[in-house]
Design a protein around this motif. Structure first.
Motif, short mmCIF file in Angstrom:
data_model
loop_
_atom_site.label_atom_id
_atom_site.label_comp_id
_atom_site.label_asym_id
_atom_site.label_seq_id
_atom_site.Cartn_x
_atom_site.Cartn_y
_atom_site.Cartn_z
N LYS A 143 42.77 35.85 26.53
CA LYS A 143 41.73 34.85 26.26
C LYS A 143 40.46 35.08 27.06
N TYR A 144 40.62 35.37 28.35
CA TYR A 144 39.47 35.53 29.25
C TYR A 144 39.64 36.79 30.09
N PRO A 145 39.61 37.95 29.46
CA PRO A 145 39.89 39.20 30.19
C PRO A 145 38.94 39.45 31.36
N LEU A 146 37.68 39.06 31.20
CA LEU A 146 36.74 39.31 32.30
C LEU A 146 36.98 38.37 33.47
N GLY A 147 37.49 37.18 33.19
CA GLY A 147 37.86 36.26 34.25
C GLY A 147 39.04 36.79 35.05
N VAL A 148 40.03 37.33 34.34
CA VAL A 148 41.19 37.91 35.01
C VAL A 148 40.77 39.15 35.80
N ALA A 149 39.88 39.95 35.21
CA ALA A 149 39.37 41.13 35.92
C ALA A 149 38.66 40.72 37.20
N ASP A 150 37.90 39.66 37.13
CA ASP A 150 37.19 39.16 38.32
C ASP A 150 38.18 38.77 39.41
N PHE A 165 44.55 48.69 52.19
CA PHE A 165 43.73 49.52 51.32
C PHE A 165 44.45 50.00 50.06
N ALA A 166 45.71 50.36 50.19
CA ALA A 166 46.44 50.85 49.02
C ALA A 166 46.61 49.75 47.98
N GLU A 167 46.97 48.55 48.46
CA GLU A 167 47.14 47.42 47.54
C GLU A 167 45.80 47.02 46.93
N ALA A 168 44.74 47.12 47.73
CA ALA A 168 43.40 46.82 47.23
C ALA A 168 43.01 47.77 46.12
N ALA A 169 43.29 49.05 46.31
CA ALA A 169 42.95 50.05 45.30
C ALA A 169 43.69 49.80 43.99
N LYS A 170 44.94 49.38 44.11
CA LYS A 170 45.75 49.09 42.92
C LYS A 170 45.15 47.95 42.12
N ASN A 171 44.73 46.88 42.80
CA ASN A 171 44.16 45.73 42.12
C ASN A 171 42.76 46.03 41.57
N ARG A 172 42.00 46.85 42.29
CA ARG A 172 40.67 47.22 41.79
C ARG A 172 40.80 48.07 40.53
N ALA A 173 41.80 48.93 40.50
CA ALA A 173 42.03 49.76 39.31
C ALA A 173 42.39 48.89 38.11
N GLU A 174 43.17 47.83 38.36
CA GLU A 174 43.55 46.91 37.27
C GLU A 174 42.31 46.19 36.74
N ALA A 175 41.43 45.80 37.64
CA ALA A 175 40.18 45.15 37.23
C ALA A 175 39.35 46.10 36.37
N HIS A 176 39.27 47.35 36.79
CA HIS A 176 38.49 48.34 36.04
C HIS A 176 39.08 48.57 34.65
N THR A 177 40.41 48.65 34.58
CA THR A 177 41.09 48.85 33.30
C THR A 177 40.80 47.70 32.34
N LEU A 178 40.86 46.49 32.86
CA LEU A 178 40.60 45.31 32.03
C LEU A 178 39.17 45.30 31.52
N ARG A 179 38.22 45.60 32.36
CA ARG A 179 36.82 45.60 31.95
C ARG A 179 36.56 46.69 30.91
N ALA A 180 37.14 47.85 31.14
CA ALA A 180 36.94 48.97 30.22
C ALA A 180 37.52 48.66 28.84
N ALA A 181 38.63 47.94 28.81
CA ALA A 181 39.29 47.62 27.55
C ALA A 181 38.65 46.44 26.83
N ASN A 182 37.77 45.75 27.52
CA ASN A 182 37.15 44.55 26.95
C ASN A 182 35.65 44.54 27.19
N SER A 183 35.03 45.67 26.91
CA SER A 183 33.60 45.83 27.20
C SER A 183 32.71 44.89 26.39
#
Length: 203
Positions: A143-150, A165-183
């Motif tokens: 419903k709100y992919p950019l909200g979840v990405a945020d 840092f490792a956990e941060a990188a994992k979550n940042r990658a998830e945010a990037h994936t969501l934004r890329a899939a819902n441009s």
């Protein structure tokens, strides 16, 4: 504009339904609070939602209505830099949502934003760690992919600030994936501008 009459359900006392007046007052103050928010007057919004909360309590409103007015009061307190009170009422909103078996993702998101603004990275990380599973469970990714990405992105920043840092990188990658899939997705809304309208007597 949303009407609170349908949400702030009247609870009759032994002496009758005098609480009806409080419910109407809660509704009127809430509407005035929303109008003030739209006009960028967060100090007036803070005062109006304070009255809405008081009247909702006196009128024995149902949990849904109380959750909403406490949520808006908490946001208004945070924008005007009443930090501790803001967290208190957002947590109160969260509890009311849970009391009625509703997901408290809205107050949790605001709690994350509030503590992030104050530089309280550990608290922000805690709130976002609770928020993200709820957002996923509620189907907000669709419903709100950019909200979840945020939320993932902010969680990553909070984790990074606490040295994870490792956990941060994992979550940042998830945010990037969501934004890329819902441009082409629409923006999820305006983020509450915490700390942007500090009241002169706020501590």
């Amino acid at each position: 504009m949303r009407s609170f009459i349908s949400l702030l359900v009247i609870a009759c006392s032994v002496g009758g339904c005098a609480s009806n007046i409080n419910i109407r007052n809660a509704d009127a103050h809430a509407q005035s609070g929303y109008n003030a928010q739209r006009n960028g007057d967060w100090e007036v919004a803070r005062r109006q939602f304070a009255q809405a909360v008081v009247n909702a309590d006196l009128g024995k409103a149902e949990a849904g209505g109380k959750a909403m007015v406490n949520y808006e009061y908490g946001r208004s307190l945070g924008v005007t830099c009443f930090w501790d009170e803001s967290e208190k009422y957002l947590l109160r909103s969260k509890q009311f949502e849970e009391d009625r078996n509703h997901s408290p993702y809205l107050p949790l998101y605001e709690l994350g934003l509030l503590t992030e603004k104050q530089g309280k990275s550990n608290q922000a990380a805690s709130y976002f760690s609770q928020l993200i599973p709820l957002m996923e469970k509620e189907g907000l990714r669709a419903k709100y992919p950019l909200g979840v990405a945020d939320a993932y992105e902010r969680y990553a920043f909070a984790l990074e600030a606490t040295g994870k840092f490792a956990e941060a990188a994992k979550n940042r990658a998830e945010a990037h994936t969501l934004r890329a899939a819902n441009s082409e997705a629409k923006p999820f809304g305006q983020v509450t501008p915490y700390g942007s309208a500090c009241y002169k007597n706020a501590s």
